[in-house]
Design an enzyme around this catalytic site. Structure first.
Site, PDB file in Angstrom:
ATOM      1  CG  ASP A 105      42.495  54.131  59.137  1.00 20.38           C
ATOM      2  OD1 ASP A 105      42.960  53.918  58.000  1.00 20.38           O
ATOM      3  OD2 ASP A 105      42.750  53.407  60.116  1.00 20.38           O
TER       4      ASP A 105
ATOM      5  CE  LYS B 190      59.175  52.758  67.844  1.00 20.61           C
ATOM      6  NZ  LYS B 190      57.964  52.939  68.671  1.00 20.61           N
TER       7      LYS B 190
ATOM      8  CB  SER C 260      56.970  56.368  66.231  1.00 19.13           C
ATOM      9  OG  SER C 260      56.550  56.295  67.559  1.00 19.13           O
TER      10      SER C 260
END
Length: 524
Positions: A292, A306, A281
């Site tokens: 990224d 999740k 999460s």
């Protein structure tokens, strides 16, 4: 710049606006009619049960069970909170309450302290994990439920509560009078809560003053928390304007883009980030954003996966509803949600499964980081360097995992007392005093083996020999945690933790990523 929208949405009621006119209006009215029919069916079933069932059943229990069953058909994370559960959930997220500072559980008819928060009133008085709270306020607590004990232990700030403890090695109960106070639950290093951003920044500033030049960021075992905290933590390491996460759902308010609102205070710090199968999460949002943007070199295991965002609604009678309202995506466009089976069993047992280090990917799942590195959508955030380690950075045998599951290390730690600890005045028998910087030597290993025999556990000799470094590290960790605090326990564990040690050798990769990012900034 849009302000952060917090994950927690508190609503006193949920209403459907009246829609009239045109095709859309007729469709909305038809949906309302259908809902009304279903409500009649539900009310009729409730009346039949209340009137005719062989035993009397409280109506709130029936309704709450029905809501839980309804949410159980949707996804693994939509859930219902009865009024007590809802209050406890808010308390965990706020990170504070008035009481003694212990978590408790009813086990075999006893109220047992499961953990004691460092710095809390109970901690200062010498309460420790494993203590049986035998009496509360003069009343025998034998046979009480957890809820009954919680009601008695909590109360206004500054008030006192008398308790009696039973502890191994003490013939007589230990009487204590503890003054209730505000208990601040630190969310670092355990999970994300409403104070995580402030706590992370405070820790980083303190380390910077001590000369920190690079950061080993440990997000293992972190199950997540509020979305706004994940965004703010990630923002600490990113330039203003960088995408951190975006959400997409069916309702308009669920379609949001979240970017770094400020220039990150620590954006020039090389980072190796540790994750494992239980990082989920909010911790995955931070991990995905830093990966990224090539801001951290990720080491460990593939995270839980999740990517469902829950909005929490307060509904009637102070009950609550955590309803999945959106998916979240990493800056490169990855949806990292793992698929689930109909019963959620396969999904929820993910942590016990072996991981594939080089699993095959669907070419359609390919995404690229800011510097062009390949990353993939699908189940979880995959590390840049895979290092297995499901138990405190180690990868023990099934025998070692059994010791963890049976809490053998925690139970063994109960026989020790910290040298010089005078908080409990009574004398104990059969307990060992131990100094802060003790060594897990051959004699302690032999003693631990005897402990296992008293627990009627058959020792797998080959597995014990193979797991010996893990066993030594866990004995040390649990004794340190019980007697000297989590900071001391983590400080010693990291020198033995295979994942952390692997991470410490990979700062060269983190520095390459940092240089890559600086080059791209200049190119722009």
């Amino acid at each position: 710049m849009r302000r952060y929208r917090p994950l927690i949405v508190l609503l006193l009621s949920v209403g459907i606006p009246a829609l009239v006119g045109g095709t859309f209006g007729r469709r909305a009215l038809a949906l309302d009619d259908n809902l009304a029919d279903q409500q009649k069916t539900f009310v009729a079933a409730l009346r039949a049960i209340e009137t005719n069932y062989v035993d009397e059943v409280p109506s709130d229990r029936l309704v709450y069970s029905a809501i839980r069953g309804m949410l159980g058909t949707l996804d693994p994370h939509s859930s219902f909170f009865d009024p007590k559960e809802y209050a406890q959930m808010r308390e965990r997220q706020e990170g504070r309450y008035y009481g003694l500072g212990i978590t408790i559980a009813a086990i075999d008819g006893d109220i047992v302290a499961q953990s004691v928060f460092e710095g809390s009133p109970a901690y200062k008085m010498g309460v420790r994990r494993g203590d049986i709270i035998a009496r509360i306020g003069g009343d025998d607590a034998k046979g009480w439920s957890t809820e009954q004990a919680m009601v008695k232990l909590r109360g206004p700030k500054g008030t006192n509560v008398r308790i009696e403890l039973k502890r191994r090695g003490y013939e007589q109960p230990i009487p204590l009078e503890v003054t209730r106070d505000e208990v601040h639950i630190l969310t670092v290093p355990s999970y994300f809560g409403e104070n995580t951003d402030r706590e992370v920044k405070a820790a980083l500033r303190d380390l910077t003053k001590q000369g920190m030049k690079r950061l080993l960021f440990d997000a293992r075992q972190n199950p997540g928390g509020p979305l706004d905290q994940a965004i703010k933590v990630a923002n600490s390491f990113l330039p203003k304007g960088k995408m951190i996460v975006y959400t997409r759902g069916r309702i308009e308010n669920s379609r949001q883009d979240y970017r770094a609102a400020d220039e990150g205070e620590f954006q020039h710090l090389p980072i190796v980030m540790l994750v494992n199968r239980n990082s989920a999460s909010a911790s995955e949002i931070v991990t995905g954003a830093l990966q990224d943007h090539d801001r951290a070199y990720i080491v460990g295991e593939t995270t839980f996966g999740k990517a469902l965002v829950q909005s929490v609604y307060r509904i009637a009678n102070d009950a609550g509803l955590a309803l999945t309202t959106a998916h979240y995506y990493t800056p490169s466009g990855r949806l990292i949600q793992r698929p689930w089976d109909a019963s959620f069993d396969e999904y929820l047992s993910y942590g016990s499964k072996e991981q594939e280090e080089n699993k095959a990917h669907n070419p359609a799942d390919l995404k690229r980081t800011q510097a062009g590195r390949a990353v993939y959508s699908g189940g979880g955030v995959e590390p840049d360097r895979h290092v297995p380690g499901q138990s405190e950075g180690f990868n023990p045998s099934p025998f070692g995992r059994l010791l963890v599951a049976r809490q053998e290390f925690e139970d063994y730690a109960q026989k020790f007392t910290a040298e010089g600890d005078t908080r409990i005045a009574q004398q104990a028998t059969g307990r060992r005093n131990i100094a802060k910087n003790f060594t897990v030597d051959d004699a302690m290993i032999a003693d631990f083996r005897e402990h296992l025999k008293t627990r009627r556990l058959k020792i797998d000799e080959d597995a014990f020999a193979k797991d010996l470094p893990f066993i030594k590290a866990m004995i040390r960790f649990r004794i340190d945690e019980t007697l000297f605090g989590m900071a001391e326990a983590k400080r010693h564990l990291i020198s033995q933790d295979p994942q952390a040690q692997a991470g410490l050798t990979l700062f060269g990769e983190a520095e390459k990523l940092l240089a890559m990012g600086k080059g791209m900034t200049r190119a722009h």
